[in-house]
Design a protein around this motif. Structure first.
Motif, PDB file in Angstrom:
ATOM      1  N   GLU A  41      -6.155   2.207  15.448  1.00  0.00           N
ATOM      2  CA  GLU A  41      -5.820   2.551  16.642  1.00  0.00           C
ATOM      3  C   GLU A  41      -7.267   2.719  17.441  1.00  0.00           C
ATOM      4  O   GLU A  41      -7.576   2.569  18.269  1.00  0.00           O
ATOM      5  N   TRP A  42      -7.980   3.624  16.633  1.00  0.00           N
ATOM      6  CA  TRP A  42      -9.561   3.763  17.093  1.00  0.00           C
ATOM      7  C   TRP A  42     -10.223   2.740  17.208  1.00  0.00           C
ATOM      8  O   TRP A  42     -11.038   2.909  18.108  1.00  0.00           O
ATOM      9  N   SER A  43      -9.852   1.682  16.470  1.00  0.00           N
ATOM     10  CA  SER A  43     -10.898   0.357  16.641  1.00  0.00           C
ATOM     11  C   SER A  43     -10.576  -0.603  17.735  1.00  0.00           C
ATOM     12  O   SER A  43     -11.017  -1.720  17.812  1.00  0.00           O
ATOM     13  N   LEU A  44      -9.423  -0.409  18.554  1.00  0.00           N
ATOM     14  CA  LEU A  44      -8.778  -1.311  19.231  1.00  0.00           C
ATOM     15  C   LEU A  44      -9.955  -1.540  20.503  1.00  0.00           C
ATOM     16  O   LEU A  44      -9.913  -2.685  20.853  1.00  0.00           O
ATOM     17  N   THR A  45     -10.781  -0.357  20.816  1.00  0.00           N
ATOM     18  CA  THR A  45     -11.737  -0.955  21.742  1.00  0.00           C
ATOM     19  C   THR A  45     -13.202  -1.111  21.371  1.00  0.00           C
ATOM     20  O   THR A  45     -13.952  -1.343  22.239  1.00  0.00           O
ATOM     21  N   TYR A  46     -13.268  -1.463  20.023  1.00  0.00           N
ATOM     22  CA  TYR A  46     -14.652  -1.732  19.607  1.00  0.00           C
ATOM     23  C   TYR A  46     -14.943  -3.402  19.809  1.00  0.00           C
ATOM     24  O   TYR A  46     -14.358  -4.297  19.754  1.00  0.00           O
ATOM     25  N   LEU A  90       0.839  -1.319   0.013  1.00  0.00           N
ATOM     26  CA  LEU A  90       0.004   0.062   0.104  1.00  0.00           C
ATOM     27  C   LEU A  90       0.935   1.182  -0.028  1.00  0.00           C
ATOM     28  O   LEU A  90       1.960   1.251   0.547  1.00  0.00           O
ATOM     29  N   GLY A  91       0.345   2.309  -0.497  1.00  0.00           N
ATOM     30  CA  GLY A  91       1.183   3.630  -0.459  1.00  0.00           C
ATOM     31  C   GLY A  91       1.243   4.189   0.946  1.00  0.00           C
ATOM     32  O   GLY A  91       0.197   3.635   1.790  1.00  0.00           O
ATOM     33  N   LYS A  92       1.888   5.142   1.124  1.00  0.00           N
ATOM     34  CA  LYS A  92       2.295   5.738   2.498  1.00  0.00           C
ATOM     35  C   LYS A  92       1.145   6.502   2.931  1.00  0.00           C
ATOM     36  O   LYS A  92       0.917   6.166   4.196  1.00  0.00           O
ATOM     37  N   ALA A  93       0.279   6.910   2.364  1.00  0.00           N
ATOM     38  CA  ALA A  93      -1.144   7.565   2.735  1.00  0.00           C
ATOM     39  C   ALA A  93      -2.127   6.810   3.209  1.00  0.00           C
ATOM     40  O   ALA A  93      -2.659   6.964   4.170  1.00  0.00           O
ATOM     41  N   ALA A  94      -2.124   5.772   2.467  1.00  0.00           N
ATOM     42  CA  ALA A  94      -3.235   4.747   2.766  1.00  0.00           C
ATOM     43  C   ALA A  94      -2.744   3.965   4.029  1.00  0.00           C
ATOM     44  O   ALA A  94      -3.527   3.597   4.916  1.00  0.00           O
ATOM     45  N   VAL A  95      -1.426   3.459   4.386  1.00  0.00           N
ATOM     46  CA  VAL A  95      -0.918   3.166   5.490  1.00  0.00           C
ATOM     47  C   VAL A  95      -1.196   4.017   6.745  1.00  0.00           C
ATOM     48  O   VAL A  95      -1.522   3.362   7.874  1.00  0.00           O
ATOM     49  N   GLY A  96      -0.815   5.205   6.355  1.00  0.00           N
ATOM     50  CA  GLY A  96      -1.080   6.168   7.733  1.00  0.00           C
ATOM     51  C   GLY A  96      -2.567   6.238   8.103  1.00  0.00           C
ATOM     52  O   GLY A  96      -2.832   6.208   9.269  1.00  0.00           O
ATOM     53  N   HIS A  97      -3.448   6.045   7.002  1.00  0.00           N
ATOM     54  CA  HIS A  97      -5.033   6.203   7.424  1.00  0.00           C
ATOM     55  C   HIS A  97      -5.323   4.905   8.257  1.00  0.00           C
ATOM     56  O   HIS A  97      -6.049   5.159   8.911  1.00  0.00           O
ATOM     57  N   CYS A  98      -4.738   3.923   7.467  1.00  0.00           N
ATOM     58  CA  CYS A  98      -5.265   2.661   8.143  1.00  0.00           C
ATOM     59  C   CYS A  98      -4.775   2.551   9.631  1.00  0.00           C
ATOM     60  O   CYS A  98      -5.507   2.065  10.410  1.00  0.00           O
ATOM     61  N   CYS A 108     -12.853   1.501   7.021  1.00  0.00           N
ATOM     62  CA  CYS A 108     -13.346   2.321   8.257  1.00  0.00           C
ATOM     63  C   CYS A 108     -12.602   1.603   9.530  1.00  0.00           C
ATOM     64  O   CYS A 108     -12.496   0.459   9.501  1.00  0.00           O
ATOM     65  N   ASP A 109     -12.891   2.597  10.682  1.00  0.00           N
ATOM     66  CA  ASP A 109     -12.389   1.692  11.708  1.00  0.00           C
ATOM     67  C   ASP A 109     -13.272   0.591  12.085  1.00  0.00           C
ATOM     68  O   ASP A 109     -12.973  -0.502  12.852  1.00  0.00           O
ATOM     69  N   LEU A 114     -22.608  -1.237  10.956  1.00  0.00           N
ATOM     70  CA  LEU A 114     -22.942  -2.518  10.282  1.00  0.00           C
ATOM     71  C   LEU A 114     -22.269  -2.802   9.209  1.00  0.00           C
ATOM     72  O   LEU A 114     -22.198  -1.893   8.115  1.00  0.00           O
ATOM     73  N   VAL A 115     -21.055  -3.566   9.064  1.00  0.00           N
ATOM     74  CA  VAL A 115     -20.239  -3.738   8.134  1.00  0.00           C
ATOM     75  C   VAL A 115     -20.411  -5.145   7.236  1.00  0.00           C
ATOM     76  O   VAL A 115     -21.108  -6.073   7.871  1.00  0.00           O
ATOM     77  N   ASP A 116     -20.429  -4.896   5.954  1.00  0.00           N
ATOM     78  CA  ASP A 116     -20.692  -5.956   5.119  1.00  0.00           C
ATOM     79  C   ASP A 116     -19.354  -6.181   4.108  1.00  0.00           C
ATOM     80  O   ASP A 116     -18.899  -5.554   3.462  1.00  0.00           O
ATOM     81  N   ILE A 117     -18.448  -7.071   4.794  1.00  0.00           N
ATOM     82  CA  ILE A 117     -17.053  -7.415   4.223  1.00  0.00           C
ATOM     83  C   ILE A 117     -17.221  -7.874   2.494  1.00  0.00           C
ATOM     84  O   ILE A 117     -16.605  -7.514   1.699  1.00  0.00           O
ATOM     85  N   LYS A 118     -18.378  -8.531   2.290  1.00  0.00           N
ATOM     86  CA  LYS A 118     -18.226  -9.102   0.847  1.00  0.00           C
ATOM     87  C   LYS A 118     -18.471  -7.781  -0.010  1.00  0.00           C
ATOM     88  O   LYS A 118     -17.791  -7.787  -1.076  1.00  0.00           O
ATOM     89  N   HIS A 119     -19.390  -6.965   0.435  1.00  0.00           N
ATOM     90  CA  HIS A 119     -19.770  -5.842  -0.503  1.00  0.00           C
ATOM     91  C   HIS A 119     -18.861  -4.521  -0.271  1.00  0.00           C
ATOM     92  O   HIS A 119     -19.056  -3.620  -0.731  1.00  0.00           O
ATOM     93  N   ARG A 120     -17.931  -4.633   0.939  1.00  0.00           N
ATOM     94  CA  ARG A 120     -17.152  -3.552   1.334  1.00  0.00           C
ATOM     95  C   ARG A 120     -17.952  -2.266   1.535  1.00  0.00           C
ATOM     96  O   ARG A 120     -17.588  -1.354   1.077  1.00  0.00           O
ATOM     97  N   THR A 121     -18.739  -2.295   2.571  1.00  0.00           N
ATOM     98  CA  THR A 121     -19.674  -1.288   3.065  1.00  0.00           C
ATOM     99  C   THR A 121     -19.666  -1.261   4.302  1.00  0.00           C
ATOM    100  O   THR A 121     -19.681  -2.184   5.060  1.00  0.00           O
ATOM    101  N   CYS A 122     -20.033  -0.051   5.031  1.00  0.00           N
ATOM    102  CA  CYS A 122     -20.285   0.227   6.374  1.00  0.00           C
ATOM    103  C   CYS A 122     -21.312   1.226   6.440  1.00  0.00           C
ATOM    104  O   CYS A 122     -21.421   2.082   5.574  1.00  0.00           O
ATOM    105  N   THR A 123     -21.994   1.107   7.339  1.00  0.00           N
ATOM    106  CA  THR A 123     -23.215   2.027   7.688  1.00  0.00           C
ATOM    107  C   THR A 123     -22.765   3.620   8.165  1.00  0.00           C
ATOM    108  O   THR A 123     -23.180   4.650   7.911  1.00  0.00           O
ATOM    109  N   CYS A 124     -21.396   3.689   8.561  1.00  0.00           N
ATOM    110  CA  CYS A 124     -20.743   4.779   8.694  1.00  0.00           C
ATOM    111  C   CYS A 124     -20.438   5.656   7.506  1.00  0.00           C
ATOM    112  O   CYS A 124     -20.105   6.953   7.319  1.00  0.00           O
ATOM    113  N   ARG A 125     -20.289   4.963   6.289  1.00  0.00           N
ATOM    114  CA  ARG A 125     -20.012   5.450   4.808  1.00  0.00           C
ATOM    115  C   ARG A 125     -18.696   6.021   4.640  1.00  0.00           C
ATOM    116  O   ARG A 125     -18.293   6.374   3.477  1.00  0.00           O
ATOM    117  N   ASN A 126     -17.799   5.794   5.847  1.00  0.00           N
ATOM    118  CA  ASN A 126     -16.358   6.248   5.504  1.00  0.00           C
ATOM    119  C   ASN A 126     -15.557   5.386   4.381  1.00  0.00           C
ATOM    120  O   ASN A 126     -14.803   5.777   3.548  1.00  0.00           O
TER     121      ASN A 126
END
Length: 134
Positions: free
Chosen positions: A64-69, A51-59, A109-110, A89-101
């Protein structure tokens, strides 16, 4: 360069060669672009992930945000992720989440990263191929 108007960047770069014949100016531009793209390709080759540097930074930040979820499976590819504020609500197959990020920037998303951790999947594989260094 990514945030500056490309016309302004090129105008600034060719100021010194502007008075030369057009063929010399075009050769200068070809050489300059060749050096730029080669330098970026070499930088991408040194990246420890695909992955590119920017994508790695975002991920990393989202990881870190998702550690307590808390993750609750609904179906084989759908999960409810509770984060205490805005559950997703995350759908891995369709790569969607209700947060829309995830839909917005095509980076997980996190909530999706929390699901990847829950399923012991590498979340880098959830990023769109546009973020690959290749």
């Amino acid at each position: 360069m990514m945030t500056t108007n490309i016309a302004e960047v090129l105008n600034n770069c060719i100021q010194k060669v502007r008075r030369l014949p057009i063929t010399a100016e075009m050769e200068f531009l070809r050489d300059m672009f060749q050096r730029w793209f080669n330098g970026r390709r070499e930088q991408a080759g040194k990246n420890p992930t695909y992955l590119g540097k920017a994508a790695v930074g975002h991920c990393k930040e989202r990881n870190e945000w998702s550690l307590t979820y808390n993750v609750y499976p609904i179906e084989f590819t759908r999960y409810l992720v509770k984060d205490g504020k805005h559950d997703g609500l995350v759908d891995i197959k369709h790569r969607t989440c209700t947060c829309r990020n995830w839909d917005l920037d095509q980076l997980p998303c996190d909530h999706a990263i929390a699901v990847a951790r829950f399923t012991k999947t590498n979340f880098n594989s959830l990023c769109h191929e546009y973020y690959n260094t290749s």
